[in-house]
Scaffold this active site. Sequence first.
Site, PDB file in Angstrom:
ATOM      1  N   GLY A  11      -1.163  -0.422  11.058  1.00  0.00           N
ATOM      2  CA  GLY A  11      -0.173   0.551  11.276  1.00  0.00           C
ATOM      3  C   GLY A  11       1.661   0.861  11.612  1.00  0.00           C
ATOM      4  CB  SER A  12       3.944  -2.012  12.331  1.00  0.00           C
ATOM      5  OG  SER A  12       4.833  -2.721  11.215  1.00  0.00           O
ATOM      6  CG  ASN A  13       5.348   0.260   7.171  1.00  0.00           C
ATOM      7  OD1 ASN A  13       7.102   0.381   7.022  1.00  0.00           O
ATOM      8  ND2 ASN A  13       5.095  -0.846   7.013  1.00  0.00           N
ATOM      9  CG  LEU A  82      -5.093  -3.433   2.570  1.00  0.00           C
ATOM     10  CD1 LEU A  82      -5.673  -4.225   3.049  1.00  0.00           C
ATOM     11  CD2 LEU A  82      -4.030  -3.673   1.631  1.00  0.00           C
ATOM     12  CE  LYS A  83     -11.764  -0.603   0.487  1.00  0.00           C
ATOM     13  NZ  LYS A  83     -13.019  -1.777   0.137  1.00  0.00           N
ATOM     14  CG  ASN A  99       2.061   1.410  -1.858  1.00  0.00           C
ATOM     15  OD1 ASN A  99       1.927   2.126  -0.938  1.00  0.00           O
ATOM     16  ND2 ASN A  99       2.469   0.332  -2.693  1.00  0.00           N
ATOM     17  CG  HIS A 101       4.589  -3.832  -2.712  1.00  0.00           C
ATOM     18  ND1 HIS A 101       3.245  -3.818  -3.014  1.00  0.00           N
ATOM     19  CD2 HIS A 101       5.158  -4.909  -3.704  1.00  0.00           C
ATOM     20  CE1 HIS A 101       3.263  -4.943  -2.976  1.00  0.00           C
ATOM     21  NE2 HIS A 101       4.094  -5.489  -4.334  1.00  0.00           N
ATOM     22  CG  ASP A 142       1.746  -2.442  -6.382  1.00  0.00           C
ATOM     23  OD1 ASP A 142       1.395  -1.441  -5.762  1.00  0.00           O
ATOM     24  OD2 ASP A 142       1.598  -3.228  -5.878  1.00  0.00           O
ATOM     25  CD  GLU A 171       6.915  -3.524   5.018  1.00  0.00           C
ATOM     26  OE1 GLU A 171       6.234  -2.695   4.475  1.00  0.00           O
ATOM     27  OE2 GLU A 171       7.080  -4.660   4.240  1.00  0.00           O
TER      28      GLU A 171
HETATM   29  C1  GRF Z   1       3.925  -3.673   4.601  1.00  0.00           C
HETATM   30  O1  GRF Z   1       3.713  -4.511   4.838  1.00  0.00           O
HETATM   31  C2  GRF Z   1       3.651  -2.712   3.488  1.00  0.00           C
HETATM   32  O2  GRF Z   1       4.328  -2.603   2.684  1.00  0.00           O
HETATM   33  C3  GRF Z   1       2.095  -3.271   3.070  1.00  0.00           C
HETATM   34  O3  GRF Z   1       1.264  -3.210   4.120  1.00  0.00           O
HETATM   35  C4  GRF Z   1       1.641  -3.720   5.176  1.00  0.00           C
HETATM   36  C5  GRF Z   1       1.198  -2.819   6.210  1.00  0.00           C
HETATM   37  O4  GRF Z   1       1.575  -2.594   7.723  1.00  0.00           O
HETATM   38  N1  GRF Z   1       1.711  -2.314   1.864  1.00  0.00           N
HETATM   39  P1  GRF Z   1       1.566  -1.819   9.158  1.00  0.00           P
HETATM   40  O5  GRF Z   1       0.059  -1.526   8.667  1.00  0.00           O
HETATM   41  O6  GRF Z   1       2.736  -0.765   8.591  1.00  0.00           O
HETATM   42  O7  GRF Z   1       1.656  -2.421   9.835  1.00  0.00           O
END
Ligand code: GRF
Length: 203
Positions: A11-13, A82-83, A99, A101, A142, A171
């Site tokens: 969940g870093s994003n 991832l689903k 999304n 990517h 995608d 990102e």
């Molecule tokens: C990121 O690289 C995102 O682009 C991909 O999965 C990763 C998720 O990273 N879809 P995080 O869980 O947000 O750290």
Amino acid sequence: MRVAVCISGRGSNLGALLEALGPGAAARVVLVLSNRPEAGGLQIARDRAIPAAVLNNTADGSEWLRILTEARVDFLVLAGFLKQVPQQVVEAYRHRIVNIHPALLPDHGGPGMYGLRVHRAVLARGDHQSGATVHEVTEQYDEGRILGQARVPVLPNDTPETLATRVLAVEHRLLPAAVLAAAKSGRAVPFDLPPDSISEQVA
Ligand code: GRF
């Protein structure tokens, strides 16, 4: 705009988005959804007292819609989810799901292309650039409309891990920019990165 963020992992994003959306922002994360109870991002939600839910069955569109409707969610962000999102949900949130990517789509996308596999593929092909893409989510993995991208160089000694770290940094700027742009019109729209990030891009 009331946003739900869907995660499967650390969940870093999600964290970067929450940092970027201050109290007066036009978008607010009102729900974190995960398919995995052990996803690290759920702790980020708990720490910030953001409601979080774990889906029992990610293929069950009515379960999604019940949770999303209860939380009055306007917009969905997939950030390391991832689903596949059920068709019913894609239809209900048409033009309101994005999304992120970790590559420059349309290259290096599609089923099975996630995590380090993406960066391995970039290195194996000898690409000189990589980056991140925010795109609309449609029924095809995608393949929805590309809304924004940020580029990074691929360096001679890169490993999948070092490249992943460089891509992840962009990102974390790209996703908030996408959400803030969408908040202006209530739907997914093409956007540019703010000027302070442009120096990170490769011409
Ligand atoms: C990121 O690289 C995102 O682009 C991909 O999965 C990763 C998720 O990273 N879809 P995080 O869980 O947000 O750290």
